[in-house]
Write an enzyme that holds these catalytic residues in place. Structure first.
Site, PDB file in Angstrom:
ATOM      1  N   ALA A 288       0.819  -1.212   0.000  1.00 14.37           N
ATOM      2  CA  ALA A 288       0.000   0.000   0.000  1.00 14.37           C
ATOM      3  C   ALA A 288       0.853   1.262   0.000  1.00 14.37           C
ATOM      4  CB  ALA A 288      -0.916   0.005   1.214  1.00 14.37           C
ATOM      5  N   ILE A 290       3.726   1.778  -1.432  1.00 14.73           N
ATOM      6  CA  ILE A 290       4.531   1.983  -2.643  1.00 14.73           C
ATOM      7  C   ILE A 290       3.761   2.868  -3.624  1.00 14.73           C
ATOM      8  CG2 ILE A 290       5.564   0.858  -4.645  1.00 14.73           C
ATOM      9  CD1 ILE A 290       5.944  -1.628  -2.869  1.00 14.73           C
ATOM     10  N   GLU A 292       2.977   3.378  -6.778  1.00 10.67           N
ATOM     11  CA  GLU A 292       3.141   2.685  -8.058  1.00 10.67           C
ATOM     12  C   GLU A 292       3.061   3.609  -9.270  1.00 10.67           C
ATOM     13  OE1 GLU A 292       1.047  -0.296  -5.280  1.00 10.67           O
ATOM     14  OE2 GLU A 292       0.962   1.834  -5.748  1.00 10.67           O
ATOM     15  N   ASP A 334      17.291  37.989 -28.741  1.00  5.56           N
ATOM     16  CA  ASP A 334      17.570  38.828 -29.894  1.00  5.56           C
ATOM     17  C   ASP A 334      16.528  39.943 -29.945  1.00  5.56           C
ATOM     18  OD1 ASP A 334      18.688  39.768 -32.192  1.00  5.56           O
ATOM     19  OD2 ASP A 334      17.916  38.189 -33.497  1.00  5.56           O
ATOM     20  N   ASP A 645      24.474  31.369 -34.161  1.00  3.78           N
ATOM     21  CA  ASP A 645      23.868  31.245 -32.832  1.00  3.78           C
ATOM     22  C   ASP A 645      23.928  29.822 -32.291  1.00  3.78           C
ATOM     23  OD1 ASP A 645      23.080  33.929 -32.600  1.00  3.78           O
ATOM     24  OD2 ASP A 645      21.314  33.565 -33.845  1.00  3.78           O
ATOM     25  N   ASN A 707      -0.042   7.644   1.126  1.00  3.07           N
ATOM     26  CA  ASN A 707       0.526   6.329   1.445  1.00  3.07           C
ATOM     27  C   ASN A 707       1.079   6.287   2.864  1.00  3.07           C
ATOM     28  OD1 ASN A 707      -0.157   5.777  -1.143  1.00  3.07           O
ATOM     29  ND2 ASN A 707       1.904   5.370  -1.884  1.00  3.07           N
ATOM     30  N   GLU A 710      -1.621   5.698   5.356  1.00  7.58           N
ATOM     31  CA  GLU A 710      -1.992   4.286   5.460  1.00  7.58           C
ATOM     32  C   GLU A 710      -1.020   3.548   6.393  1.00  7.58           C
ATOM     33  OE1 GLU A 710      -2.057   2.876   1.450  1.00  7.58           O
ATOM     34  OE2 GLU A 710      -3.335   4.524   0.788  1.00  7.58           O
ATOM     35  N   ASN A 735      -5.389   2.035  -2.006  1.00 10.77           N
ATOM     36  CA  ASN A 735      -4.206   2.402  -2.766  1.00 10.77           C
ATOM     37  C   ASN A 735      -4.516   2.536  -4.258  1.00 10.77           C
ATOM     38  OD1 ASN A 735      -1.487   3.027  -2.190  1.00 10.77           O
ATOM     39  ND2 ASN A 735      -0.835   1.226  -3.323  1.00 10.77           N
TER      40      ASN A 735
END
Length: 904
Positions: A288, A290, A292, A334, A645, A707, A710, A735
């Site tokens: 949970a 991570i 992803e 310029d 340039d 996360n 959690e 998640n």
């Protein structure tokens, strides 16, 4: 596929100039007809290299499963099946599949977006067809086309030269030879290697000086570049610096999460809790936490941001450039076409006889003297001045089309429009004085010269200058007068004073001279013995949108510096008009004031960094100025349009090429291309770059805080021994809901006006600085306290069963995370700001919340989902608790931001 109009008996470089018309069935003076070009295009196909083999849909899909995140999820599924918890095992597999499908869809869309960008950025080529110069897409070139090239072009096809004027080509991309190759029309030896085939042009090489005409002999894969391309394998996919930062962050989070999961497992075992339950929760906890979708969403945020810029006439060529773009704090720009309209017209003429200001309307073919000597334009000397401007000219003004088509340098087009406005037949005049040779303009000589043969029997429209040969010269006034005879010092000074006054009035000036001779002059025909004719002042008014754009730069902490090859007085006048500098500003540095960077004293460096206007600057000095600012720690953007340039565009942190008037060499070197050449577009691009990076930062903050909440909910409950507030499958489901849609909505936000009122960010900083990590923890704690508080109330005050408490906690945390997006707006905490900001204006946020709310409702009303997630039926009282748990963290965070001053 055959790539020759006929099968030649010899190698292309052995075909002599005289043999080109027969070999390729083309009139060298008129080129192909439209019908011939179409027939050959149908036969040979487009002039395009075969695209490198892209990743197939299958390869993109397979790659979604090749990551440490997926391996951890797969291990979790195996553990679940071993523990005979098949429902959870299949749920984890579902997580893997959902993430893979989401990643696949987003990456596939990103690939399509990048394809759209490539189609928007096609290179032009100039060809001779039906006796006129046409600008076409390089893909439309075909065998036998007469290709016209000049300094700044990237050669669009292989071709044999039949006309050269001091033509030099950089072929290092093909041969490895760093020095430009001088081209000629003689036939080399039969066994000459590519580097010695001096009568040929090769696709992909860059014209660095002069100009020429050539017959196209090879296109697409049959060019020398195409033959090499077929032997080169597709390069491996590499990550951008931003992706690497995100991947590094993800790896750290994975190990931290695994450590917490192991700690949770250990504490539970010491307390004598059921090992199987602890293992399930620990595994789910690790999964949970991570993030992803972080890498995928960042790619989409960049790609969609690039598409939005493309719609605003800005083509960003590299994803990694977007991050740097938002950090730019110095812009070298310029003048012509960027700060001004590049709508150049002849405004004033000055000859030794007098001065006149003109109002020209080429469309109506009228010329009116608005001030000065009314009779001056009709004098023989003024007519000779006009003739010189027509002949010493490589532009084309096609009056057969409506509107009239302009091809070439705007100043040269202005000269042709001046002649056309007086009723002159430009094509007839050019045929009466056929060009024999040309001395191309260079930054060293600052003049251009052409040699013409005089056809005395056809001088109907202009005064006959006498002699068999006529030399026409134009360039910087001081350089032109230096090559003239018969000018006393008083006249020179008077002309120089007029030029200075014109420049002070914002006009661009060019001097003109000529000479006639009965004998053909040598190679240095434009170097001396010239007769001075006068000078012309060209008006290029400032762009109306530049002044507010410069004001926006000041608010955003961006320093804008004008660097131009024009006269110092002209540069300063334009700078004042657009309010780049104050009205009383007098500091202008020229190339003569700039020593090599290694020879500058501290006082001289300070003076350079104080100046906002630089004139008469050469390419080496541009490099030194960029280097000086980079040594100072600045992030430098540089605009450019010419071959000269290219080094500065490459050295700058963000090279910005002009798409309308710019050369292909500049466009190839730059990181971004302006399709409208407007400075305001640069400011829009910087603002969008800041928005894109801030969007990425926001969704990273969002993902990590959600996360982490959690993790905190499960681990704190475990350490406090108050029960298990969330089941493993519930954690997994939360998640899925919060990692995808709200994060993606944050990643594609369109606006954030607050960002252009703040100084640029340091690109060396990580995505999240220390203050951001404090915010992550604060956000997570606010959601955790709210959710655990509801869990405790449900168990101890309302008598919920463990299953009912889990259900309430599941929905409370889901709603809290959805509402959490409203904490991520920028700026100070005010009542109005809370309800009107870049988050509330982001329609994708509202769609994401509605979608996720619908998914949560399905989990309650669909029996299968209720069974899988162990959802219990709830009464009205728990519903009130869930809404309270969702709103309370927002109120806590707003209070914390108000008290501490933390913001975004």
């Amino acid at each position: 596929m055959t790539t020759k109009a006929s099968n030649p008996p010899m190698l292309p470089h052995q075909i002599p100039v005289a043999g080109l018309p027969d070999q390729f069935k083309v009139d060298l003076q008129r080129g192909l007809t439209d019908a011939e070009a179409k027939q050959r295009f149908d036969e040979h196909g487009p002039n395009a290299l075969q695209e490198a083999k892209r990743e197939s849909a299958f390869q993109i899909a397979v790659r979604q499963f090749n990551s440490i995140i997926v391996w951890i999820l797969a291990a979790a599924a195996v553990i679940s099946f071993v523990l005979e918890d098949t429902v959870e095992g299949w749920a984890i597999i579902a997580v893997v599949l959902i993430n893979a499908i989401t990643g696949f869809v987003l990456e596939w869309n990103a690939q399509q977006s990048m394809d759209a960008l490539r189609q928007m950025d096609t290179a032009p080529a100039r060809v001779l067809r039906n006796g006129r110069v046409h600008e076409i897409s390089s893909e439309e070139l075909t065998i036998g086309d007469v290709l016209i090239v000049e300094a700044g072009d990237v050669v669009a096809a292989d071709a044999n030269l039949f006309d050269v004027n001091q033509l030099e080509v950089n072929e290092s991309s093909l041969t490895g030879e760093s020095l430009p190759v001088a081209k000629q029309t003689d036939t080399p030896e039969a066994d000459a290697p590519l580097g010695d085939q001096y009568n040929r042009l090769f696709k992909g090489t860059a014209v660095t000086a002069g100009n020429g005409k050539a017959v196209v002999t090879g296109i697409g894969q049959e060019t020398e570049l195409g033959k090499i391309a077929t032997m080169v394998e597709e390069a491996e996919r590499t990550a951008t610096p931003l992706e690497e930062k995100l991947d590094s962050l993800a790896r750290v989070l994975i190990w931290v999460t695994l450590g917490l999961a192991i700690l949770f497992l250990g504490v539970g075992l010491l307390r004598g809790e059921e090992p199987e339950s602890l293992i399930k929760t620990s595994v789910a906890l690790a999964i949970a936490a991570i993030p992803e979708g972080m890498s995928v969403v960042s790619t989409i945020a960049l790609a969609y941001g690039m598409l939005r810029l493309a719609r605003k006439k800005v083509i960003v060529k590299r994803l990694s450039a977007v991050e740097t773009l938002g950090s730019t704090n110095v812009i070298f720009t310029d003048k012509t076409g960027t700060l001004t309209q590049n709508r150049i017209e002849v405004h004033a003429i000055q000859t030794p006889e007098g001065y006149a200001e003109l109002q020209i309307d080429a469309a109506a073919k009228t010329q009116r003297v608005s001030a000065g000597d009314q009779a001056l334009p009709a004098t023989d000397n003024s007519q000779l001045l006009m003739l010189t401007g027509i002949l010493c000219n490589n532009a084309d003004y096609d009056t057969d089309q409506e509107p009239h088509k302009e091809i070439g340098d705007p100043v040269e087009v202005a000269l042709l429009k001046w002649a056309y406005s007086t009723g002159k037949d430009i094509d007839t005049l050019k045929s009466q004085w056929p060009r024999q040779a040309e001395k191309a303009f260079s930054s060293d000589t600052r003049i251009m010269g052409t040699l013409h043969e005089v056809n005395a029997g056809q001088l109907a429209e202009m005064p006959a200058p006498g002699g068999k040969y006529f030399v026409a010269v134009k360039g910087a006034i001081e350089e032109v007068m230096e090559r003239c005879t018969g000018l006393d010092e008083k006249t020179r000074q008077a002309q120089q004073d007029v030029s200075e006054q014109m420049a002070a009035d914002g006009l661009r000036t060019l001097g003109f001279a000529c000479r006639t001779t009965d004998t053909r002059p040598g190679d240095d025909f434009a170097g001396s013995d010239l007769t001075y004719l006068g000078l012309i002042g060209f008006l290029d008014p400032p762009r109306t949108e530049v002044t507010p754009a410069l004001e926006e730069c000041r608010k955003a902490g961006i320093k804008v510096i004008m660097v131009t090859g024009d006269h110092p007085a002209t540069a300063l006048t334009i700078a004042r008009q657009v309010k780049l500098v104050d009205e009383d500003e007098t500091l202008v540095l020229t190339g003569k004031d700039l020593k090599p960077i290694g020879e500058l004293s501290d006082a001289e460096k300070a003076r350079i960094m104080e100046s906002r206007v630089f004139a008469r600057v050469n390419p080496a000095q541009k490099l030194d100025m960029i280097d000086l600012y980079q040594q100072h720690g600045d992030i430098v953007g540089m605009t450019g349009d010419g071959v000269n340039d290219a080094p500065a565009l490459k050295k700058s942190d963000i090279g910005i090429a002009m798409g309308l008037r710019g050369t292909q060499v500049a466009a190839e070197t730059a990181d971004m291309v302006l399709k409208d050449d407007s400075f305001a577009s640069i400011v829009k691009a910087i603002g969008q770059g800041r928005v894109i990076f801030e969007n990425i930062r926001k969704f990273v903050l969002f993902l990590l805080s959600c996360n982490l909440s959690e993790i905190f909910v499960v681990t704190f409950a475990g350490f406090l021994n108050v029960g298990n507030p969330l089941l493993p499958l519930q954690i997994l489901f939360i998640n899925i809901v919060t990692d995808v849609f709200p994060a993606l909505a944050l990643g594609v936000g369109r606006e954030n006006r607050q960002l252009m009122h703040e100084p640029p960010r340091d690109p060396k900083q990580p995505i999240l600085i220390a203050a951001d990590w404090r915010l992550v923890v604060a956000y997570a704690l606010a959601m955790t306290l709210s959710v655990l508080g509801i869990f405790w109330i449900g168990i101890h005050e309302l008598g919920f069963t463990q299953a009912e408490a889990n259900t309430v906690t599941f929905y409370s945390l889901s709603v809290a995370q959805l509402f959490h997006v409203f904490n991520l707006y920028s700026g100070d905490v005010t009542f109005g700001r809370l309800f009107k900001n870049e988050i509330t204006r982001n329609k994708y946020i509202w769609w994401a919340i509605l979608l996720c709310t619908g998914i949560l409702l399905l989990t309650y009303f669909v029996p299968f989902l209720r069974s899988v997630l162990s959802i219990q039926e709830l009464t009205a009282a728990p519903l009130e608790l869930i809404l309270a748990a969702g709103l309370l963290p927002v109120l806590l965070i707003q209070l914390l931001r108000k008290v501490t001053g933390w913001g975004h």
